[in-house]
Design a protein around this motif. Structure first.
Motif, PDB file in Angstrom:
ATOM      1  N   SER A  18       1.461  -2.568  -4.557  1.00  0.00           N
ATOM      2  CA  SER A  18      -0.003  -2.606  -4.477  1.00  0.00           C
ATOM      3  C   SER A  18      -0.532  -3.212  -5.769  1.00  0.00           C
ATOM      4  O   SER A  18       0.248  -3.574  -6.645  1.00  0.00           O
ATOM      5  CB  SER A  18      -0.577  -1.213  -4.215  1.00  0.00           C
ATOM      6  OG  SER A  18      -0.595  -0.455  -5.390  1.00  0.00           O
ATOM      7  N   GLY A  52       0.822  -1.216   0.000  1.00  0.00           N
ATOM      8  CA  GLY A  52       0.000   0.000   0.000  1.00  0.00           C
ATOM      9  C   GLY A  52       0.852   1.261   0.000  1.00  0.00           C
ATOM     10  O   GLY A  52       0.381   2.335   0.373  1.00  0.00           O
ATOM     11  N   ALA A  56      -5.859  -0.178  13.382  1.00  0.00           N
ATOM     12  CA  ALA A  56      -6.844   0.880  13.659  1.00  0.00           C
ATOM     13  C   ALA A  56      -7.378   0.634  15.065  1.00  0.00           C
ATOM     14  O   ALA A  56      -7.130  -0.422  15.645  1.00  0.00           O
ATOM     15  CB  ALA A  56      -7.986   0.838  12.643  1.00  0.00           C
ATOM     16  N   SER A 110       0.072   5.108  -2.039  1.00  0.00           N
ATOM     17  CA  SER A 110      -0.921   6.154  -1.758  1.00  0.00           C
ATOM     18  C   SER A 110      -1.050   6.390  -0.251  1.00  0.00           C
ATOM     19  O   SER A 110      -0.635   5.564   0.570  1.00  0.00           O
ATOM     20  CB  SER A 110      -2.291   5.753  -2.327  1.00  0.00           C
ATOM     21  OG  SER A 110      -2.809   4.632  -1.640  1.00  0.00           O
ATOM     22  N   ASP A 134      -0.977  -8.435  -5.403  1.00  0.00           N
ATOM     23  CA  ASP A 134      -2.170  -8.496  -4.558  1.00  0.00           C
ATOM     24  C   ASP A 134      -1.793  -9.272  -3.299  1.00  0.00           C
ATOM     25  O   ASP A 134      -1.370 -10.439  -3.400  1.00  0.00           O
ATOM     26  CB  ASP A 134      -3.315  -9.182  -5.323  1.00  0.00           C
ATOM     27  CG  ASP A 134      -4.647  -9.057  -4.598  1.00  0.00           C
ATOM     28  OD1 ASP A 134      -4.663  -9.119  -3.344  1.00  0.00           O
ATOM     29  OD2 ASP A 134      -5.675  -8.912  -5.270  1.00  0.00           O
ATOM     30  N   ILE A 163      -0.002  -1.810  10.103  1.00  0.00           N
ATOM     31  CA  ILE A 163      -0.840  -0.617  10.282  1.00  0.00           C
ATOM     32  C   ILE A 163      -2.266  -1.095  10.562  1.00  0.00           C
ATOM     33  O   ILE A 163      -2.890  -1.739   9.711  1.00  0.00           O
ATOM     34  CB  ILE A 163      -0.813   0.296   9.025  1.00  0.00           C
ATOM     35  CG1 ILE A 163       0.642   0.602   8.615  1.00  0.00           C
ATOM     36  CG2 ILE A 163      -1.599   1.581   9.289  1.00  0.00           C
ATOM     37  CD1 ILE A 163       1.504   1.257   9.679  1.00  0.00           C
TER      38      ILE A 163
END
Ligand code: NAP
Length: 306
Positions: free
Chosen positions: A59, A35, A179, A38, A100, A177
């Motif tokens: 990505s 990723g 959340a 972006s 992917d 990463i």
């Protein structure tokens, strides 16, 4: 109180940068960033490169990451040229790869290519993810599975391949990463909250299993971050977002550079004794954010219009 570092909204490099850490912190290290073409992943790549690191950004969309491997070569494809921007702004090498995270053979091929190019990989940042707002009762089985596949299985796939191909014999650092969605059970987010909570558990399991091979594994959980696809998709109406944000402890959104700095800390020797941890970088937002149940009603009327 420290002021946030400056940032820019889009997927562009910072026009100026003042080092807070030593500029040589990651000198000649190589980071593989899923990723990385972006948003937060792009800024992590930039900040790492500004600290001497070479990067691989991977990505699905090659045009998003594709351009040149070394700085100052002419671009092969015009348009979305994350790697060229990164190499041009920092003078470090950036290898863009199409991959992917859900497909282990593609991950293996990408890691082989990165090792062929650089001869080593020191750091893995698992940043690839997918997300959208949806009430649990309306979420298709396939939609739930897709988010689990990208976020959770994808993180495992890339970690497992890098372990086998390099980290087991040379050590390494992994930063996942995640959340804070699952910490309190956010409405409209059962898919992403479940997927990220599983990744935080994976962080602890892998830290325990792989510690003896000198592999550190940590999670970094961002809060709401400006200039990202995540905030555009999940932030909701501007007025309600700013009410929530101003009620949070630091009373503002975070920015991509702040997240990149926290990831840089975890990936660097500054955190040499830190493993199995979840570092929350959200200005305290998860402590005070409403749980989003009110948004269920908004979502129902919004979907009815579609
Ligand atoms: P973003 O720009 O959409 O980043 C997601 C990246 O993942 C994209 O570069 C995308 O590129 C890649 N990706 C998606 N599916 C993939 C797949 N199957 N295989 C390989 N790559 C894939 O969003 P962001 O907001 O910066 O989010 C970055 C990370 O921060 C995510 O893990 C997100 O959950 C986390 N986060 C963000 C926020 C926030 O406020 N933005 C808050 C908390 C956590 P392609 O489409 O080219 O594949």
């Amino acid at each position: 109180m420290a002021q946030p570092p400056p940032d820019v909204e889009g997927d562009d490099c910072l026009p100026a940068y003042r080092h807070l850490f030593c500029p040589d912190l990651l000198r000649d290290k190589v980071a593989f960033i899923t990723g990385g073409g972006s948003g937060i992943g792009f800024r992590i790549a930039e900040i790492f490169m500004r600290h001497g690191c070479h990067t691989v950004i991977a990505s699905r969309s090659l045009p998003r990451v594709l351009t040149v491997i070394r700085p100052l070569q002419p671009p092969k494809v015009p348009g979305l040229q994350a790697a060229r921007k990164l190499a041009g702004a920092t003078g470090r090498r950036c290898l863009p790869l199409s991959m992917d995270v859900r497909a282990p053979p593609a991950v293996m091929a990408a890691v082989d290519q990165a090792l062929k190019e650089f001869g080593r990989i020191d750091i893995l940042i698992n940043c690839a993810a997918g997300n959208f707002l949806c009430p649990a009762g309306a979420l298709s089985f396939n939609a739930f599975k897709t988010v689990m596949d990208i976020d959770t299985s994808g993180t495992f796939n890339v970690s497992r391949v890098l372990y086998e191909k390099f980290f087991r014999d040379h050590g390494g650092v992994i930063v996942n990463i995640t959340a804070t969605l699952g910490n309190r059970g956010q409405a409209l987010q059962v898919h992403a909250g479940s997927a990220k909570a599983a990744v935080d558990a994976m962080t602890r399991h892998l830290a325990v299993e792989w510690g003896p091979q000198n592999i550190r594994v940590n999670s970094l959980a961002p809060g709401p971050i400006s200039g990202t696809e995540g905030l555009r998709r999940l932030g909701g109406p501007q007025a309600s977002l700013s009410t929530k944000v101003t009620a949070s402890p630091l009373q503002r959104l975070g920015n991509k550079t702040e997240i990149a700095h926290s990831v840089l800390y975890l990936a660097s020797p500054l955190a040499s004794y830190v493993t199995g941890a979840v570092l929350v970088a959200d200005g305290g937002a998860w402590l005070t954010f409403p749980n989003g149940v009110k948004g269920l009603a908004d979502f129902a009327s919004f979907s009815a219009k579609l």
